[in-house]
Design a protein around this motif. Structure first.
Motif, PDB file in Angstrom:
ATOM      1  N   LEU A 269       0.741  -1.066  -0.001  1.00  0.00           N
ATOM      2  CA  LEU A 269      -0.060  -0.085   0.182  1.00  0.00           C
ATOM      3  C   LEU A 269       0.945   1.294   0.056  1.00  0.00           C
ATOM      4  CD1 LEU A 269      -2.538  -1.121   2.661  1.00  0.00           C
ATOM      5  CD2 LEU A 269      -2.864  -1.200   0.088  1.00  0.00           C
ATOM      6  N   LEU A 270       1.953   1.277   0.822  1.00  0.00           N
ATOM      7  CA  LEU A 270       2.602   2.368   0.718  1.00  0.00           C
ATOM      8  C   LEU A 270       3.495   2.676  -0.336  1.00  0.00           C
ATOM      9  CD1 LEU A 270       4.715   2.514   4.147  1.00  0.00           C
ATOM     10  CD2 LEU A 270       3.298   4.186   3.294  1.00  0.00           C
ATOM     11  N   GLU A 271       3.992   1.513  -0.952  1.00  0.00           N
ATOM     12  CA  GLU A 271       4.697   1.695  -2.293  1.00  0.00           C
ATOM     13  C   GLU A 271       3.615   1.969  -3.401  1.00  0.00           C
ATOM     14  OE1 GLU A 271       6.148  -2.228  -3.508  1.00  0.00           O
ATOM     15  OE2 GLU A 271       7.867  -2.005  -1.977  1.00  0.00           O
ATOM     16  N   GLY A 272       2.502   1.838  -3.350  1.00  0.00           N
ATOM     17  CA  GLY A 272       1.487   2.251  -4.277  1.00  0.00           C
ATOM     18  C   GLY A 272       1.382   3.858  -4.285  1.00  0.00           C
ATOM     19  N   PHE A 273       0.994   4.187  -2.913  1.00  0.00           N
ATOM     20  CA  PHE A 273       0.971   5.741  -2.822  1.00  0.00           C
ATOM     21  C   PHE A 273       2.247   6.630  -3.279  1.00  0.00           C
ATOM     22  CE2 PHE A 273      -3.126   5.266  -1.335  1.00  0.00           C
ATOM     23  CZ  PHE A 273      -3.795   6.391  -1.096  1.00  0.00           C
ATOM     24  N   TYR A 274       3.289   6.001  -2.785  1.00  0.00           N
ATOM     25  CA  TYR A 274       4.760   6.852  -2.997  1.00  0.00           C
ATOM     26  C   TYR A 274       4.870   6.658  -4.602  1.00  0.00           C
ATOM     27  CZ  TYR A 274       6.812   7.687   1.493  1.00  0.00           C
ATOM     28  OH  TYR A 274       6.930   8.149   2.604  1.00  0.00           O
ATOM     29  N   THR A 275       4.570   5.619  -5.260  1.00  0.00           N
ATOM     30  CA  THR A 275       4.941   5.485  -6.641  1.00  0.00           C
ATOM     31  C   THR A 275       4.188   6.516  -7.285  1.00  0.00           C
ATOM     32  OG1 THR A 275       5.003   3.222  -6.692  1.00  0.00           O
ATOM     33  CG2 THR A 275       4.544   3.793  -8.948  1.00  0.00           C
ATOM     34  N   GLU A 348       9.158   3.527   5.177  1.00  0.00           N
ATOM     35  CA  GLU A 348       9.043   4.964   4.814  1.00  0.00           C
ATOM     36  C   GLU A 348      10.253   5.421   4.333  1.00  0.00           C
ATOM     37  OE1 GLU A 348       5.105   6.591   7.155  1.00  0.00           O
ATOM     38  OE2 GLU A 348       6.875   6.647   8.098  1.00  0.00           O
ATOM     39  N   THR A 349      11.241   5.149   5.064  1.00  0.00           N
ATOM     40  CA  THR A 349      12.855   5.856   4.993  1.00  0.00           C
ATOM     41  C   THR A 349      13.162   5.010   3.625  1.00  0.00           C
ATOM     42  OG1 THR A 349      13.156   5.922   7.420  1.00  0.00           O
ATOM     43  CG2 THR A 349      15.225   5.827   6.042  1.00  0.00           C
ATOM     44  N   ASN A 350      12.917   3.657   3.467  1.00  0.00           N
ATOM     45  CA  ASN A 350      13.348   3.179   2.147  1.00  0.00           C
ATOM     46  C   ASN A 350      12.828   3.665   1.149  1.00  0.00           C
ATOM     47  OD1 ASN A 350      15.296   1.621   3.775  1.00  0.00           O
ATOM     48  ND2 ASN A 350      13.867  -0.298   4.106  1.00  0.00           N
ATOM     49  N   LEU A 351      11.457   3.944   1.216  1.00  0.00           N
ATOM     50  CA  LEU A 351      10.816   4.435   0.032  1.00  0.00           C
ATOM     51  C   LEU A 351      11.263   6.046  -0.166  1.00  0.00           C
ATOM     52  CD1 LEU A 351       7.215   2.917   0.835  1.00  0.00           C
ATOM     53  CD2 LEU A 351       8.553   2.455  -1.245  1.00  0.00           C
ATOM     54  N   LYS A 352      11.344   6.759   0.656  1.00  0.00           N
ATOM     55  CA  LYS A 352      11.897   8.232   0.337  1.00  0.00           C
ATOM     56  C   LYS A 352      13.358   7.869  -0.409  1.00  0.00           C
ATOM     57  CE  LYS A 352       9.477  10.304   4.068  1.00  0.00           C
ATOM     58  NZ  LYS A 352       9.716  10.980   5.538  1.00  0.00           N
ATOM     59  N   ARG A 353      14.113   7.177   0.007  1.00  0.00           N
ATOM     60  CA  ARG A 353      15.522   6.698  -0.617  1.00  0.00           C
ATOM     61  C   ARG A 353      15.185   6.508  -2.245  1.00  0.00           C
ATOM     62  NH1 ARG A 353      18.136   3.351   4.169  1.00  0.00           N
ATOM     63  NH2 ARG A 353      18.696   4.939   5.477  1.00  0.00           N
ATOM     64  N   LYS A 354      13.999   6.012  -2.514  1.00  0.00           N
ATOM     65  CA  LYS A 354      13.950   5.253  -3.881  1.00  0.00           C
ATOM     66  C   LYS A 354      13.309   6.455  -4.402  1.00  0.00           C
ATOM     67  CE  LYS A 354      11.494   1.578  -6.098  1.00  0.00           C
ATOM     68  NZ  LYS A 354      10.617   0.315  -5.958  1.00  0.00           N
ATOM     69  N   PHE A 355      12.284   6.984  -4.067  1.00  0.00           N
ATOM     70  CA  PHE A 355      11.459   7.796  -4.892  1.00  0.00           C
ATOM     71  C   PHE A 355      11.627   9.350  -4.557  1.00  0.00           C
ATOM     72  CE2 PHE A 355       8.623   4.071  -4.330  1.00  0.00           C
ATOM     73  CZ  PHE A 355       8.448   3.877  -5.799  1.00  0.00           C
ATOM     74  N   LEU A 356      12.298   9.839  -3.755  1.00  0.00           N
ATOM     75  CA  LEU A 356      12.384  11.325  -3.536  1.00  0.00           C
ATOM     76  C   LEU A 356      14.047  11.894  -3.726  1.00  0.00           C
ATOM     77  CD1 LEU A 356      10.290  11.868  -0.213  1.00  0.00           C
ATOM     78  CD2 LEU A 356       9.806  12.348  -2.634  1.00  0.00           C
TER      79      LEU A 356
END
Length: 356
Positions: A269-275, A348-356
């Protein structure tokens, strides 16, 4: 369905069909829904429930505003908005009832999902809904249900019910009252987010069964049930989706010891929103998503417990204590979300590194 309604429908929309056949459709509890088939095309016809939604004109305002500010090419699924009648109205009186006509979308609906990939696709769909309407002015949307996700107002309802309960408060109820009183600590964060986050056009009822999936469940064909579209915060939509998709038991389960968070689905779910939304909404909005899961769980628990205190006047129950037990279910889920804060923070930290 009476022939007089179908005859009025044909006249109101100038449908090119000699014979229309209508049959009940879906399992919704708010509006009566029918599938209407002609020789060449199918539609969804809804008899509108103005007992639950007391302001149909506000729904018309919101959907009309979105229709005027919506380019279907900007979204990877169908958004089946009501078809205007010959007078341009989105609601039509047919044989004394209030109805709306929608295009029919092929596919399947689900009450739960099995895999992380499905969770991601569901989240992407609701996130795209937010994304496509980012350029619009959310303040032009009207509240179709007043204070629907306002945590402070839900606590006010709870406090009022406590002052004059319609039931005798036993020990089990007393324990739940004490639990939800302690969770007022989440009110401060809610107020802080309301003060600094921008309002967006949000769906506000992001249950998994408000998506129409393709037959193979690999993509979303449509986002439906648009009556709750209002100005809101992105964490509302993520929160309700996480509450219902990532929980290991449904909200009526009494299996207290096994109510937990499926972290694989939550990550999806988090990945979907960040994507979809990373780089388009503020970083603070992304930071608020995990709070949304806690807050929406808290709100539902409060609503169940408040209804129990008022004598089960809103939610249908199969036994007298069911709303109390639903509130305990949501308390267990909220505990699980809070216990996993550190693990969620790492995601969240890992997703920020990937998307931001």
């Amino acid at each position: 369905m009476k022939d007089t309604i179908l005859d009025a429908l044909k006249a109101a929309y100038k449908l090119d069909a000699d014979n229309l056949v209508a049959s009940r459709f879906g399992s919704g509890h708010i509006h009566k829904t029918y599938k209407v088939d002609s020789n060449t095309q199918s539609y969804i016809l809804q008899e509108f429930n103005d007992t639950v939604f007391k302001y149909p004109e506000r729904i018309s305002n919101n959907l009309g505003y979105l229709l005027d500010n919506f380019d279907p090419a900007n979204i990877p699924f169908i958004l089946p908005l009501p078809i205007p009648n010959l007078d341009g109205g989105l609601f039509t009186e047919l044989d004394g009832g209030l109805y709306r006509l929608f295009p029919f979308v092929n596919g399947v609906t689900r009450d739960d999902i099995d895999y992380k990939e499905q969770a991601s696709k569901a989240a992407e769909a609701f996130a795209y809904f937010v994304l496509v309407f980012l350029p619009t002015d959310a303040n032009k949307l009207q509240d179709t249900i007043q204070d629907f996700h306002h945590l402070g107002w839900r606590y006010s309802q709870f406090d009022d019910a406590l002052k004059a309960p319609s039931i005798e408060i036993d020990e089990e109820t007393r324990e739940m009252i004490a639990y939800y009183e302690k969770r007022k600590d989440l009110l401060g964060q809610y107020g802080a987010y309301r003060d600094k986050l921008p309002l967006r056009a949000t769906h506000n009822d992001t249950k998994i069964n408000n998506l129409i999936f393709s037959e193979d469940l690999k993509k979303v064909n449509a986002v439906i049930d648009l009556d709750t579209i209002m100005a809101g915060f992105v964490f509302y939509d993520f929160g309700d989706l996480a509450r219902t998709v990532a929980c290991t038991r449904d909200e009526s389960s009494l299996d207290w010891g096994n109510i937990n968070i499926d972290m694989v689905k939550y990550e999806g779910l988090l990945e979907g929103f960040y994507t979809v939304l990373a780089g388009h909404v503020t970083e603070e909005e992304l930071n608020s998503l995990s709070y949304g899961a806690e807050m929406m769980t808290l709100i539902m628990g409060l609503r169940f417990l408040t209804d129990h205190l008022k004598g089960n006047t809103y939610y249908q129950v199969d036994y007298e204590e069911q709303n109390l037990h639903r509130s305990k279910n949501q308390a267990e889920l909220l505990n699980a979300f809070m216990e996993k804060r550190a693990e969620i923070k790492t995601l969240e930290t890992n997703l920020k590194r990937k998307f931001l």
